[in-house]
Design an enzyme around this catalytic site. Structure first.
Site, PDB file in Angstrom:
ATOM      1  N   LEU A   1       0.882  -1.163   0.000  1.00 45.64           N
ATOM      2  CA  LEU A   1       0.000   0.000   0.000  1.00 45.64           C
ATOM      3  C   LEU A   1       0.923   1.217   0.000  1.00 45.64           C
ATOM      4  CD1 LEU A   1      -2.751  -0.912   2.645  1.00 45.64           C
ATOM      5  CD2 LEU A   1      -3.079  -0.654   0.174  1.00 45.64           C
ATOM      6  N   ASP A   2       0.651   2.204  -0.851  1.00 45.56           N
ATOM      7  CA  ASP A   2       1.538   3.350  -0.903  1.00 45.56           C
ATOM      8  C   ASP A   2       1.427   4.191   0.371  1.00 45.56           C
ATOM      9  OD1 ASP A   2      -0.561   5.312  -1.214  1.00 45.56           O
ATOM     10  OD2 ASP A   2      -0.691   4.768  -3.324  1.00 45.56           O
ATOM     11  N   LYS A   3       2.320   5.139   0.505  1.00 47.27           N
ATOM     12  CA  LYS A   3       2.434   5.911   1.745  1.00 47.27           C
ATOM     13  C   LYS A   3       1.121   6.582   2.124  1.00 47.27           C
ATOM     14  CE  LYS A   3       5.006   9.736   3.855  1.00 47.27           C
ATOM     15  NZ  LYS A   3       6.013  10.798   3.645  1.00 47.27           N
ATOM     16  N   ALA A   4       0.381   7.098   1.153  1.00 39.43           N
ATOM     17  CA  ALA A   4      -0.844   7.839   1.436  1.00 39.43           C
ATOM     18  C   ALA A   4      -2.056   6.938   1.637  1.00 39.43           C
ATOM     19  CB  ALA A   4      -1.122   8.834   0.307  1.00 39.43           C
ATOM     20  N   SER A   5      -1.903   5.636   1.376  1.00 36.34           N
ATOM     21  CA  SER A   5      -3.030   4.710   1.496  1.00 36.34           C
ATOM     22  C   SER A   5      -3.009   4.023   2.850  1.00 36.34           C
ATOM     23  CB  SER A   5      -2.991   3.677   0.369  1.00 36.34           C
ATOM     24  OG  SER A   5      -3.092   4.322  -0.889  1.00 36.34           O
TER      25      SER A   5
END
Length: 246
Positions: free
Chosen positions: A110-114
């Site tokens: 999951l990317d940093k903002a997710s």
């Protein structure tokens, strides 16, 4: 009758595939003389080895005794999914501080903002099956966007949108609720390309305010608090594989 041996890989790769450690850690163990095969210390990480080869020991313990363990984490926003970050940012492993779980690896990213459901395991083979774009389980996301999408925009997300030369599509898209100038969507993916949902919505000039993964296959994030984790039971682990088509 001719009996053929199974394919051989480097010893470090075999230890990694068995879920004992990362490949780089296996190489270090081998060079330090901590790994024996049939009672003999092996210091060559590339020593040809079968995946099912017996008699492998680490620090005197039988490597075959390793038990697969799998975990789920409610990933908070702002953490990167990596073991170490070259820029010094906090990683998802911060959530496991003090747990003494040994080596575990994330299943996908999951990317940093997710935020939301992220799996970890000691078993790279299981992780590979879960991450497989064709046979892996569906992933369900709840996405808050900065406007109320038109019906034709929702249809486009399901039919396919071109982004950077690739056609990206969702398995299903539905409007969960809307209010004022924002809305929540439920988006189900049957494949997971890098930043797929964000890329699709960007092509429609729709901004993402929050992106939460709420389910992988039948496994639900549920009421697990943000930043907390729990170990999966055997039925949950098996169900993520058994559901697969074909």
């Amino acid at each position: 009758m001719i009996v053929t041996a199974g394919p051989r890989h480097g010893l470090a790769r075999v230890l990694s595939k068995r879920g004992l450690c990362s490949r780089s850690e296996a190489e270090r163990w081998i060079r330090e003389g901590r790994v024996r095969v049939l009672g003999r210390i092996i210091r060559d990480p590339e020593r040809p080895t079968r995946l099912d080869e017996a008699g492998i020991e680490i620090d005197g313990a039988d490597a075959a005794g390793r038990v697969r363990r799998c975990f789920m984490l409610n990933k908070p926003r702002g953490l990167v999914t990596t073991v170490r970050d070259e820029h010094g940012r906090d990683t998802v492993y911060r959530c496991f501080d003090g747990a003494d779980l040994g080596w575990i690896a994330p299943v996908g990213r999951l990317d940093k903002a997710s935020e939301g459901l992220l799996l970890f395991t000691t078993d790279p083979m299981w992780a590979s099956a879960i991450s497989d774009p064709e046979r892996g389980p569906d992933k369900t996301y709840h996405v808050q966007v900065d406007r109320v999408p038109a019906p034709e925009q929702l249809a486009a997300l399901a039919s396919g949108i071109e982004s950077d030369g690739a056609i990206l599509s969702a398995k299903s898209v539905s409007l969960l609720r809307s209010g004022g100038k924002t809305a929540w969507l439920e988006i189900v993916l049957d494949e997971g390309r890098n930043r797929q949902i964000r890329r699709m919505l960007t092509e429609l000039d729709i901004g993402v305010l929050r992106l939460i993964r709420v389910a992988i296959g039948a496994l639900q994030l549920g009421e697990l608090p943000k930043g907390q984790w729990r170990e999966l039971i055997a039925d949950e682990i098996d169900a993520l594989i058994k559901h697969q088509p074909g």
